[in-house]
Scaffold this motif. Structure first.
Motif, PDB file in Angstrom:
ATOM      1  N   GLY A   2       0.789  -1.221   0.000  1.00 49.75           N
ATOM      2  CA  GLY A   2       0.000   0.000   0.000  1.00 49.75           C
ATOM      3  C   GLY A   2       0.819   1.268   0.000  1.00 49.75           C
ATOM      4  O   GLY A   2       0.270   2.356   0.078  1.00 49.75           O
ATOM      5  N   VAL A   3       2.132   1.146  -0.117  1.00 51.59           N
ATOM      6  CA  VAL A   3       2.983   2.332  -0.058  1.00 51.59           C
ATOM      7  C   VAL A   3       2.766   3.251  -1.265  1.00 51.59           C
ATOM      8  O   VAL A   3       3.065   4.432  -1.197  1.00 51.59           O
ATOM      9  CB  VAL A   3       4.469   1.924   0.124  1.00 51.59           C
ATOM     10  CG1 VAL A   3       5.063   1.394  -1.174  1.00 51.59           C
ATOM     11  CG2 VAL A   3       5.273   3.066   0.682  1.00 51.59           C
ATOM     12  N   THR A   4       2.181   2.742  -2.329  1.00 49.70           N
ATOM     13  CA  THR A   4       1.855   3.586  -3.482  1.00 49.70           C
ATOM     14  C   THR A   4       0.541   4.332  -3.275  1.00 49.70           C
ATOM     15  O   THR A   4       0.210   5.232  -4.034  1.00 49.70           O
ATOM     16  CB  THR A   4       1.729   2.757  -4.773  1.00 49.70           C
ATOM     17  OG1 THR A   4       0.631   1.848  -4.617  1.00 49.70           O
ATOM     18  CG2 THR A   4       3.010   2.007  -5.099  1.00 49.70           C
ATOM     19  N   GLY A   5      -0.223   3.925  -2.264  1.00 53.59           N
ATOM     20  CA  GLY A   5      -1.540   4.506  -2.031  1.00 53.59           C
ATOM     21  C   GLY A   5      -2.651   3.649  -2.603  1.00 53.59           C
ATOM     22  O   GLY A   5      -3.825   4.013  -2.527  1.00 53.59           O
ATOM     23  N   PHE A   6      -2.299   2.511  -3.167  1.00 54.52           N
ATOM     24  CA  PHE A   6      -3.289   1.611  -3.762  1.00 54.52           C
ATOM     25  C   PHE A   6      -3.280   0.289  -3.012  1.00 54.52           C
ATOM     26  O   PHE A   6      -2.269  -0.123  -2.461  1.00 54.52           O
ATOM     27  CB  PHE A   6      -2.976   1.364  -5.243  1.00 54.52           C
ATOM     28  CG  PHE A   6      -3.233   2.564  -6.087  1.00 54.52           C
ATOM     29  CD1 PHE A   6      -4.475   2.760  -6.683  1.00 54.52           C
ATOM     30  CD2 PHE A   6      -2.259   3.529  -6.272  1.00 54.52           C
ATOM     31  CE1 PHE A   6      -4.728   3.884  -7.436  1.00 54.52           C
ATOM     32  CE2 PHE A   6      -2.505   4.652  -7.027  1.00 54.52           C
ATOM     33  CZ  PHE A   6      -3.743   4.834  -7.613  1.00 54.52           C
ATOM     34  N   ARG A   7      -4.431  -0.366  -3.015  1.00 57.46           N
ATOM     35  CA  ARG A   7      -4.558  -1.678  -2.382  1.00 57.46           C
ATOM     36  C   ARG A   7      -5.561  -2.492  -3.171  1.00 57.46           C
ATOM     37  O   ARG A   7      -6.346  -1.959  -3.940  1.00 57.46           O
ATOM     38  CB  ARG A   7      -5.004  -1.531  -0.929  1.00 57.46           C
ATOM     39  CG  ARG A   7      -6.399  -0.961  -0.801  1.00 57.46           C
ATOM     40  CD  ARG A   7      -6.792  -0.766   0.663  1.00 57.46           C
ATOM     41  NE  ARG A   7      -8.098  -0.165   0.769  1.00 57.46           N
ATOM     42  CZ  ARG A   7      -9.243  -0.835   0.862  1.00 57.46           C
ATOM     43  NH1 ARG A   7      -9.241  -2.149   0.861  1.00 57.46           N
ATOM     44  NH2 ARG A   7     -10.395  -0.209   0.952  1.00 57.46           N
ATOM     45  N   THR A 124      -2.088  -5.114  -7.300  1.00 62.21           N
ATOM     46  CA  THR A 124      -2.753  -3.859  -7.657  1.00 62.21           C
ATOM     47  C   THR A 124      -1.732  -2.737  -7.819  1.00 62.21           C
ATOM     48  O   THR A 124      -1.820  -1.936  -8.747  1.00 62.21           O
ATOM     49  CB  THR A 124      -3.797  -3.480  -6.584  1.00 62.21           C
ATOM     50  OG1 THR A 124      -4.785  -4.513  -6.551  1.00 62.21           O
ATOM     51  CG2 THR A 124      -4.445  -2.154  -6.871  1.00 62.21           C
ATOM     52  N   GLU A 125      -0.769  -2.686  -6.906  1.00 61.11           N
ATOM     53  CA  GLU A 125       0.270  -1.661  -7.013  1.00 61.11           C
ATOM     54  C   GLU A 125       1.102  -1.857  -8.276  1.00 61.11           C
ATOM     55  O   GLU A 125       1.445  -0.890  -8.961  1.00 61.11           O
ATOM     56  CB  GLU A 125       1.151  -1.677  -5.768  1.00 61.11           C
ATOM     57  CG  GLU A 125       0.414  -1.171  -4.542  1.00 61.11           C
ATOM     58  CD  GLU A 125       1.258  -1.257  -3.299  1.00 61.11           C
ATOM     59  OE1 GLU A 125       1.576  -0.194  -2.759  1.00 61.11           O
ATOM     60  OE2 GLU A 125       1.585  -2.388  -2.865  1.00 61.11           O
ATOM     61  N   TRP A 126       1.404  -3.101  -8.613  1.00 58.29           N
ATOM     62  CA  TRP A 126       2.178  -3.368  -9.820  1.00 58.29           C
ATOM     63  C   TRP A 126       1.405  -2.954 -11.074  1.00 58.29           C
ATOM     64  O   TRP A 126       1.996  -2.471 -12.040  1.00 58.29           O
ATOM     65  CB  TRP A 126       2.608  -4.836  -9.894  1.00 58.29           C
ATOM     66  CG  TRP A 126       3.884  -5.030  -9.131  1.00 58.29           C
ATOM     67  CD1 TRP A 126       4.060  -5.715  -7.974  1.00 58.29           C
ATOM     68  CD2 TRP A 126       5.164  -4.479  -9.468  1.00 58.29           C
ATOM     69  NE1 TRP A 126       5.363  -5.628  -7.569  1.00 58.29           N
ATOM     70  CE2 TRP A 126       6.062  -4.885  -8.461  1.00 58.29           C
ATOM     71  CE3 TRP A 126       5.639  -3.691 -10.504  1.00 58.29           C
ATOM     72  CZ2 TRP A 126       7.414  -4.524  -8.471  1.00 58.29           C
ATOM     73  CZ3 TRP A 126       6.980  -3.328 -10.518  1.00 58.29           C
ATOM     74  CH2 TRP A 126       7.848  -3.749  -9.517  1.00 58.29           C
ATOM     75  N   CYS A 127       0.103  -3.124 -11.062  1.00 58.85           N
ATOM     76  CA  CYS A 127      -0.707  -2.652 -12.207  1.00 58.85           C
ATOM     77  C   CYS A 127      -0.560  -1.139 -12.366  1.00 58.85           C
ATOM     78  O   CYS A 127      -0.424  -0.641 -13.486  1.00 58.85           O
ATOM     79  CB  CYS A 127      -2.181  -3.019 -12.014  1.00 58.85           C
ATOM     80  SG  CYS A 127      -2.528  -4.762 -12.284  1.00 58.85           S
ATOM     81  N   GLN A 128      -0.594  -0.414 -11.259  1.00 61.72           N
ATOM     82  CA  GLN A 128      -0.432   1.034 -11.307  1.00 61.72           C
ATOM     83  C   GLN A 128       0.971   1.416 -11.783  1.00 61.72           C
ATOM     84  O   GLN A 128       1.143   2.333 -12.587  1.00 61.72           O
ATOM     85  CB  GLN A 128      -0.713   1.658  -9.939  1.00 61.72           C
ATOM     86  CG  GLN A 128      -2.154   1.554  -9.505  1.00 61.72           C
ATOM     87  CD  GLN A 128      -3.078   2.352 -10.411  1.00 61.72           C
ATOM     88  OE1 GLN A 128      -2.751   3.442 -10.851  1.00 61.72           O
ATOM     89  NE2 GLN A 128      -4.244   1.791 -10.689  1.00 61.72           N
ATOM     90  N   ILE A 129       1.967   0.716 -11.293  1.00 57.92           N
ATOM     91  CA  ILE A 129       3.350   0.980 -11.700  1.00 57.92           C
ATOM     92  C   ILE A 129       3.522   0.735 -13.195  1.00 57.92           C
ATOM     93  O   ILE A 129       4.139   1.535 -13.903  1.00 57.92           O
ATOM     94  CB  ILE A 129       4.334   0.126 -10.872  1.00 57.92           C
ATOM     95  CG1 ILE A 129       4.371   0.651  -9.427  1.00 57.92           C
ATOM     96  CG2 ILE A 129       5.721   0.105 -11.492  1.00 57.92           C
ATOM     97  CD1 ILE A 129       5.069  -0.264  -8.443  1.00 57.92           C
TER      98      ILE A 129
END
Length: 146
Positions: A2-7, A124-129
């Motif tokens: 969740g460090v990207t702000g996404f979960r 989910t974070e990897w999708c955002q990245i």
């Protein structure tokens, strides 16, 4: 996670860095700097950070307080998002460390994401990245992705 702000939708809510705690630490830092707090702005969507400014005899200092983890980055000016504009913290930032924040260096924040330990990131974070393609650790940690 969740460090990207996404979960992931089914995951528990992300932790929250209380803006009041951030603000109090920032006022303590201003006293240590011999300066004045110019402002403190709470996180607004889509940013995942609060931002704050201190003015002192050395100029203006802008900090980003991560909205979910006690991480702080220093930058040259306010922007909607950051890539590699991170700066080393001023010497008085130890006040922030003393109250429980992790003040990150420019070298840490500007390091390539590919060289960082990303094992705790969720799918989910990897999708955002993959969508936003941040190149640095700092751009991943302090972002305005929607």
């Amino acid at each position: 996670m969740g460090v990207t702000g996404f979960r992931d939708r089914g995951d528990p809510a992300l932790p929250s860095t209380d803006p009041r705690t951030c603000r109090a630490a920032w006022y303590a830092a201003a006293r240590a700097a011999g300066g004045q707090v110019e402002d403190f702005t709470e996180q607004e969507y889509p940013q995942n950070f609060h931002s704050a400014t201190i003015g002192d005899r050395d100029g203006t200092h802008v900090a980003l307080f991560h909205a979910h983890y006690p991480l702080i980055a220093f930058v040259g000016d306010r922007r909607c998002w950051y890539t590699d504009e991170f700066q080393n913290p001023p010497t008085w930032s130890t006040v922030l460390t003393n109250v429980g924040f992790v003040v990150l260096s420019a070298a840490q924040l500007q390091s390539p994401l590919a060289e960082s330990d990303t094992s705790a990131l969720s799918a989910t974070e990897w999708c955002q990245i993959k969508h936003w393609r941040p190149e640095t650790l700092g751009a991943t940690l302090f972002n305005s992705w929607d």
